[in-house]
Write a protein that holds these residues in place. Structure first.
Motif, PDB file in Angstrom:
ATOM      1  N   ILE A 246      15.611  10.645 -21.383  1.00 27.01           N
ATOM      2  CA  ILE A 246      16.235  11.656 -22.230  1.00 27.01           C
ATOM      3  C   ILE A 246      17.015  10.991 -23.356  1.00 27.01           C
ATOM      4  O   ILE A 246      17.264   9.788 -23.344  1.00 27.01           O
ATOM      5  N   THR A 247      17.436  11.831 -24.297  1.00 22.82           N
ATOM      6  CA  THR A 247      18.435  11.405 -25.268  1.00 22.82           C
ATOM      7  C   THR A 247      19.480  12.498 -25.425  1.00 22.82           C
ATOM      8  O   THR A 247      19.165  13.687 -25.399  1.00 22.82           O
ATOM      9  N   VAL A 248      20.728  12.068 -25.528  1.00 29.04           N
ATOM     10  CA  VAL A 248      21.816  12.957 -25.943  1.00 29.04           C
ATOM     11  C   VAL A 248      22.467  12.353 -27.190  1.00 29.04           C
ATOM     12  O   VAL A 248      23.611  12.641 -27.508  1.00 29.04           O
ATOM     13  N   GLY A 249      21.693  11.493 -27.884  1.00 27.84           N
ATOM     14  CA  GLY A 249      22.184  10.860 -29.110  1.00 27.84           C
ATOM     15  C   GLY A 249      22.384   9.377 -28.950  1.00 27.84           C
ATOM     16  O   GLY A 249      21.462   8.650 -28.589  1.00 27.84           O
ATOM     17  N   GLN A 250      23.600   8.925 -29.186  1.00 27.86           N
ATOM     18  CA  GLN A 250      23.931   7.500 -29.139  1.00 27.86           C
ATOM     19  C   GLN A 250      24.863   7.191 -27.963  1.00 27.86           C
ATOM     20  O   GLN A 250      25.579   8.071 -27.473  1.00 27.86           O
ATOM     21  N   ASP A 251      24.864   5.929 -27.537  1.00 27.09           N
ATOM     22  CA  ASP A 251      25.725   5.535 -26.421  1.00 27.09           C
ATOM     23  C   ASP A 251      26.940   4.721 -26.865  1.00 27.09           C
ATOM     24  O   ASP A 251      27.655   4.161 -26.040  1.00 27.09           O
ATOM     25  N   SER A 252      27.181   4.661 -28.167  1.00 31.89           N
ATOM     26  CA  SER A 252      28.344   3.949 -28.702  1.00 31.89           C
ATOM     27  C   SER A 252      29.219   4.941 -29.465  1.00 31.89           C
ATOM     28  O   SER A 252      28.797   5.515 -30.475  1.00 31.89           O
ATOM     29  N   GLU A 253      30.444   5.144 -28.984  1.00 35.24           N
ATOM     30  CA  GLU A 253      31.307   6.181 -29.543  1.00 35.24           C
ATOM     31  C   GLU A 253      31.831   5.806 -30.924  1.00 35.24           C
ATOM     32  O   GLU A 253      32.232   4.679 -31.180  1.00 35.24           O
ATOM     33  N   CYS A 254      31.812   6.784 -31.818  1.00 28.74           N
ATOM     34  CA  CYS A 254      32.371   6.645 -33.161  1.00 28.74           C
ATOM     35  C   CYS A 254      32.640   8.052 -33.678  1.00 28.74           C
ATOM     36  O   CYS A 254      32.441   9.034 -32.953  1.00 28.74           O
ATOM     37  N   GLU A 255      33.094   8.176 -34.907  1.00 25.66           N
ATOM     38  CA  GLU A 255      33.420   9.495 -35.444  1.00 25.66           C
ATOM     39  C   GLU A 255      32.203  10.416 -35.438  1.00 25.66           C
ATOM     40  O   GLU A 255      32.313  11.615 -35.168  1.00 25.66           O
ATOM     41  N   ARG A 256      31.038   9.876 -35.730  1.00 26.05           N
ATOM     42  CA  ARG A 256      29.830  10.697 -35.782  1.00 26.05           C
ATOM     43  C   ARG A 256      29.312  11.018 -34.369  1.00 26.05           C
ATOM     44  O   ARG A 256      28.674  12.053 -34.163  1.00 26.05           O
ATOM     45  N   TRP A 257      29.597  10.130 -33.428  1.00 19.37           N
ATOM     46  CA  TRP A 257      29.121  10.322 -32.058  1.00 19.37           C
ATOM     47  C   TRP A 257      30.311  10.297 -31.094  1.00 19.37           C
ATOM     48  O   TRP A 257      30.512   9.337 -30.351  1.00 19.37           O
ATOM     49  N   PRO A 258      31.116  11.353 -31.075  1.00 27.76           N
ATOM     50  CA  PRO A 258      32.339  11.352 -30.262  1.00 27.76           C
ATOM     51  C   PRO A 258      32.103  11.540 -28.766  1.00 27.76           C
ATOM     52  O   PRO A 258      33.011  11.365 -27.983  1.00 27.76           O
ATOM     53  N   TYR A 259      30.883  11.899 -28.371  1.00 23.81           N
ATOM     54  CA  TYR A 259      30.615  12.191 -26.954  1.00 23.81           C
ATOM     55  C   TYR A 259      29.612  11.213 -26.359  1.00 23.81           C
ATOM     56  O   TYR A 259      28.843  11.546 -25.462  1.00 23.81           O
ATOM     57  N   ALA A 260      29.612  10.004 -26.876  1.00 23.72           N
ATOM     58  CA  ALA A 260      28.623   9.006 -26.470  1.00 23.72           C
ATOM     59  C   ALA A 260      28.717   8.623 -25.001  1.00 23.72           C
ATOM     60  O   ALA A 260      27.745   8.139 -24.423  1.00 23.72           O
ATOM     61  N   GLN A 261      29.872   8.842 -24.386  1.00 25.07           N
ATOM     62  CA  GLN A 261      30.025   8.511 -22.972  1.00 25.07           C
ATOM     63  C   GLN A 261      29.034   9.273 -22.098  1.00 25.07           C
ATOM     64  O   GLN A 261      28.673   8.822 -21.003  1.00 25.07           O
ATOM     65  N   THR A 262      28.574  10.420 -22.592  1.00 23.26           N
ATOM     66  CA  THR A 262      27.593  11.194 -21.836  1.00 23.26           C
ATOM     67  C   THR A 262      26.330  10.385 -21.584  1.00 23.26           C
ATOM     68  O   THR A 262      25.719  10.465 -20.510  1.00 23.26           O
ATOM     69  N   ALA A 263      25.920   9.596 -22.577  1.00 22.27           N
ATOM     70  CA  ALA A 263      24.725   8.762 -22.426  1.00 22.27           C
ATOM     71  C   ALA A 263      24.904   7.763 -21.286  1.00 22.27           C
ATOM     72  O   ALA A 263      23.985   7.535 -20.486  1.00 22.27           O
ATOM     73  N   THR A 264      26.087   7.193 -21.206  1.00 20.34           N
ATOM     74  CA  THR A 264      26.373   6.251 -20.125  1.00 20.34           C
ATOM     75  C   THR A 264      26.293   6.928 -18.768  1.00 20.34           C
ATOM     76  O   THR A 264      25.734   6.386 -17.803  1.00 20.34           O
ATOM     77  N   THR A 265      26.833   8.142 -18.698  1.00 25.74           N
ATOM     78  CA  THR A 265      26.784   8.896 -17.445  1.00 25.74           C
ATOM     79  C   THR A 265      25.352   9.202 -17.041  1.00 25.74           C
ATOM     80  O   THR A 265      24.999   9.131 -15.860  1.00 25.74           O
ATOM     81  N   MET A 266      24.507   9.549 -18.009  1.00 29.34           N
ATOM     82  CA  MET A 266      23.104   9.824 -17.709  1.00 29.34           C
ATOM     83  C   MET A 266      22.418   8.590 -17.126  1.00 29.34           C
ATOM     84  O   MET A 266      21.620   8.682 -16.196  1.00 29.34           O
ATOM     85  N   THR A 267      22.751   7.442 -17.663  1.00 26.77           N
ATOM     86  CA  THR A 267      22.190   6.190 -17.138  1.00 26.77           C
ATOM     87  C   THR A 267      22.669   5.947 -15.709  1.00 26.77           C
ATOM     88  O   THR A 267      21.894   5.525 -14.843  1.00 26.77           O
ATOM     89  N   GLU A 268      23.932   6.231 -15.454  1.00 25.91           N
ATOM     90  CA  GLU A 268      24.485   6.057 -14.108  1.00 25.91           C
ATOM     91  C   GLU A 268      23.808   6.978 -13.103  1.00 25.91           C
ATOM     92  O   GLU A 268      23.751   6.676 -11.905  1.00 25.91           O
TER      93      GLU A 268
END
Length: 288
Positions: A215-237
């Motif tokens: 899947i993708t929920v965008g990017q896995d590195s948090e920044c102003e454009r991607w403020p919810y990147a932690q979700t990607a890490t959770t999906m991997t977990e």
């Protein structure tokens, strides 16, 4: 041949139901492609109702099916009536994490009160220690307290319609479960080789229903454009393969016939989200 697409909604409104812009984008792109659409929603109460002007829950009760009818212009059916054999594919629009409000909500039932912590941008650092101290003091004193949502400083579990009404991600985070009807449908479409498309936070449904999917929920590195990147890490977990994609891109899990895109998981202009959803629809139809 005209393609028949089932769309699952979860209410109406970003904070407690379907993200309206995402649903509209899906409908526009499917219409342009000449597909026939039928919308469905579970006939259940919403987890709660949110005042969208203030971002605060109210004491009001609303029904997910009835609220979804606002988007469907009245033409929506109970999710229990969705017959997989009548459709070529399934689409579940998402609901993004709030770009305006992120709160800690604590119900202190002993006092019948609610405590809010809000901030206006994900990059603002907020100390939550006072609220956590209060929470712990109440529970130790024997009061019944429950954390309903947490700010992303703890864990990014602030997703709304999908995360509240189609599963309990908003309450339980990584320990969430998918609503049985929804999980059955996802597995049902997948089991007969029919494709699925999910955008924004909706891929968390696939992560649980189709273990090991891509899947993708965008990017896995948090920044102003991607403020919810932690979700990607959770999906991997959770055992999924997360693929970083920009808002105008999708990931196609060919093996599982699953198409996902980030939509409002990205802090992007609405036209970019609209275009990304369009790519998702195009790739979905290729798999039918």
């Amino acid at each position: 041949m005209v393609k028949c697409i089932a769309i699952v909604l979860s209410g109406c409104g970003v904070y407690d139901g379907t993200e309206i812009h995402e649903a509209s984008a899906v409908l526009v792109h499917l219409s342009r492609a000449g597909a026939k659409v039928q919308m469905f929603a579970p006939d259940v109460d919403q987890m709660h109702v949110v005042n969208h002007c203030e971002g605060k829950p109210t004491a009001e009760k609303r029904n997910v099916l009835q609220e979804s009818a606002r988007i469907a212009r009245g033409d929506v059916s109970d999710l229990t009536k969705l017959d997989i054999t009548a459709f070529d594919a399934l689409v579940i629009p998402g609901k993004h994490y709030s770009l305006i409000y992120t709160f800690i909500i604590m119900y202190l039932n002993h006092y019948h009160s609610i405590i809010y912590l809000r901030h206006y941008h994900s990059s603002i650092i907020i100390s939550i220690q006072p609220l956590l101290t209060l929470y712990l003091s109440r529970t130790r004193a024997g009061f019944h307290c429950s954390l309903l949502c947490s700010t992303q400083l703890l864990c990014p579990i602030g997703g709304f319609g999908v995360a509240k009404n189609l599963c309990d991600w908003a309450v339980k985070g990584k320990e969430y479960t998918v609503q049985p009807q929804v999980e059955k449908l996802i597995k049902g479409f997948h089991g007969v080789g029919k494709p699925l498309a999910m955008c924004c936070i909706s891929p968390v449904l696939a992560a649980r229903a189709l273990p090991g999917c891509e899947i993708t929920v965008g990017q896995d590195s948090e920044c102003e454009r991607w403020p919810y990147a932690q979700t990607a890490t959770t999906m991997t977990e959770l055992g999924c393969k997360h693929v970083n994609k920009n808002v105008g891109e999708v990931h196609v899990d060919v093996k599982n016939k699953l198409v996902t895109t980030s939509a409002f998981m990205c802090n992007a202009p609405i036209h970019e989200v609209f275009d990304g959803v369009g790519v998702m629809v195009t790739e979905l139809l290729k798999l039918t």
